[in-house]
Design a protein around this motif. Structure first.
Motif, short mmCIF file in Angstrom:
data_model
loop_
_atom_site.label_atom_id
_atom_site.label_comp_id
_atom_site.label_asym_id
_atom_site.label_seq_id
_atom_site.Cartn_x
_atom_site.Cartn_y
_atom_site.Cartn_z
N ILE A 1 3.20 19.29 -29.23
CA ILE A 1 4.00 18.06 -29.29
C ILE A 1 4.55 17.73 -27.91
N ALA A 2 5.03 18.73 -27.20
CA ALA A 2 5.58 18.51 -25.86
C ALA A 2 4.52 17.99 -24.90
N VAL A 3 3.32 18.56 -24.95
CA VAL A 3 2.24 18.13 -24.05
C VAL A 3 1.86 16.68 -24.34
N PHE A 4 1.67 16.35 -25.61
CA PHE A 4 1.29 14.98 -25.96
C PHE A 4 2.41 14.00 -25.67
N ALA A 5 3.65 14.38 -25.89
CA ALA A 5 4.78 13.49 -25.61
C ALA A 5 4.86 13.19 -24.11
N LYS A 6 4.60 14.18 -23.28
CA LYS A 6 4.60 13.97 -21.83
C LYS A 6 3.51 13.00 -21.43
N ASP A 7 2.31 13.16 -21.98
CA ASP A 7 1.20 12.25 -21.66
C ASP A 7 1.48 10.83 -22.13
N ILE A 8 2.04 10.69 -23.31
CA ILE A 8 2.36 9.36 -23.84
C ILE A 8 3.43 8.70 -22.99
N ALA A 9 4.45 9.45 -22.61
CA ALA A 9 5.53 8.90 -21.78
C ALA A 9 4.99 8.50 -20.41
N SER A 10 4.16 9.34 -19.79
CA SER A 10 3.58 9.04 -18.49
C SER A 10 2.72 7.79 -18.56
N ASN A 11 1.89 7.69 -19.57
CA ASN A 11 1.02 6.53 -19.76
C ASN A 11 1.85 5.25 -19.96
N THR A 12 2.90 5.34 -20.75
CA THR A 12 3.75 4.18 -21.01
C THR A 12 4.47 3.73 -19.74
N LEU A 13 4.98 4.66 -18.96
CA LEU A 13 5.65 4.32 -17.70
C LEU A 13 4.67 3.68 -16.71
N HIS A 14 3.46 4.21 -16.64
CA HIS A 14 2.45 3.63 -15.76
C HIS A 14 2.11 2.21 -16.20
N ASN A 15 1.83 2.03 -17.47
CA ASN A 15 1.47 0.70 -17.98
C ASN A 15 2.60 -0.30 -17.78
N ASN A 16 3.84 0.13 -17.95
CA ASN A 16 4.99 -0.75 -17.73
C ASN A 16 5.06 -1.15 -16.25
N ALA A 17 4.82 -0.21 -15.35
CA ALA A 17 4.83 -0.52 -13.91
C ALA A 17 3.74 -1.53 -13.56
N VAL A 18 2.57 -1.38 -14.16
CA VAL A 18 1.48 -2.33 -13.91
C VAL A 18 1.87 -3.72 -14.43
N GLU A 19 2.44 -3.78 -15.62
CA GLU A 19 2.86 -5.06 -16.19
C GLU A 19 3.88 -5.74 -15.28
N LYS A 20 4.82 -4.99 -14.73
CA LYS A 20 5.80 -5.55 -13.80
C LYS A 20 5.12 -6.04 -12.53
N PHE A 21 4.17 -5.27 -12.00
CA PHE A 21 3.41 -5.67 -10.81
C PHE A 21 2.70 -6.99 -11.05
N LEU A 22 2.16 -7.16 -12.24
CA LEU A 22 1.43 -8.39 -12.58
C LEU A 22 2.35 -9.56 -12.89
#
Length: 136
Positions: free
Chosen positions: A13-34
């Motif tokens: 659960i910890a490993v998947f939660a970290k990946d999901i959080a990292s992916n969400t933060l990256h996607n949010n940063a891209v959305e802001k960039f756009l």
């Protein structure tokens, strides 16, 4: 035996939660960039499921030969951070942008500015870099 199973489940659960959080933060940063404001549920989807306009880094962000015949990134202007970061792909191609070692992608999102210049968002959160190619 129950403690070992519980520990393994907690670890997964910890490993998947970290990946999901990292992916969400990256996607949010891209959305802001756009320039997209609102928080969309789609930012929790994998990056390859997003509908951003992207370009191949080899076509646009490769080093060019300068007037001295050297491989150079003078045609790129680093915006954030304000210093040039170069990356070398497995085939030896020099890219004039940070190609994050943790999750490299050959396709990066971009935006065209009102003055005709184009900015590219390279890397993966938190190791992003924005570079600009001015309109010629």
């Amino acid at each position: 035996m129950l403690n070992i199973k519980s520990l393994l489940i907690g670890l997964l659960i910890a490993v998947f939660a970290k990946d999901i959080a990292s992916n969400t933060l990256h996607n949010n940063a891209v959305e802001k960039f756009l320039g997209n404001d609102g928080l969309k549920l789609s930012i929790i989807l994998p990056t390859n499921s997003q509908e951003w306009k992207v370009v191949d880094v080899k076509e646009i962000l490769s080093a060019a030969v300068d007037i001295n015949g050297e491989s150079s990134c003078v045609h790129m202007k680093p915006i954030a951070p304000e210093y040039q970061i170069t990356s070398i792909l497995e085939d030896g191609t020099k890219i004039c942008c940070n190609m994050s070692k943790s999750k490299p992608s050959m396709f990066v999102p971009y935006r065209v500015l009102p003055n005709g210049s184009t900015e590219f968002l390279c890397g993966y959160y938190p190791d992003h870099q924005v570079v600009r190619v001015d309109k010629i």
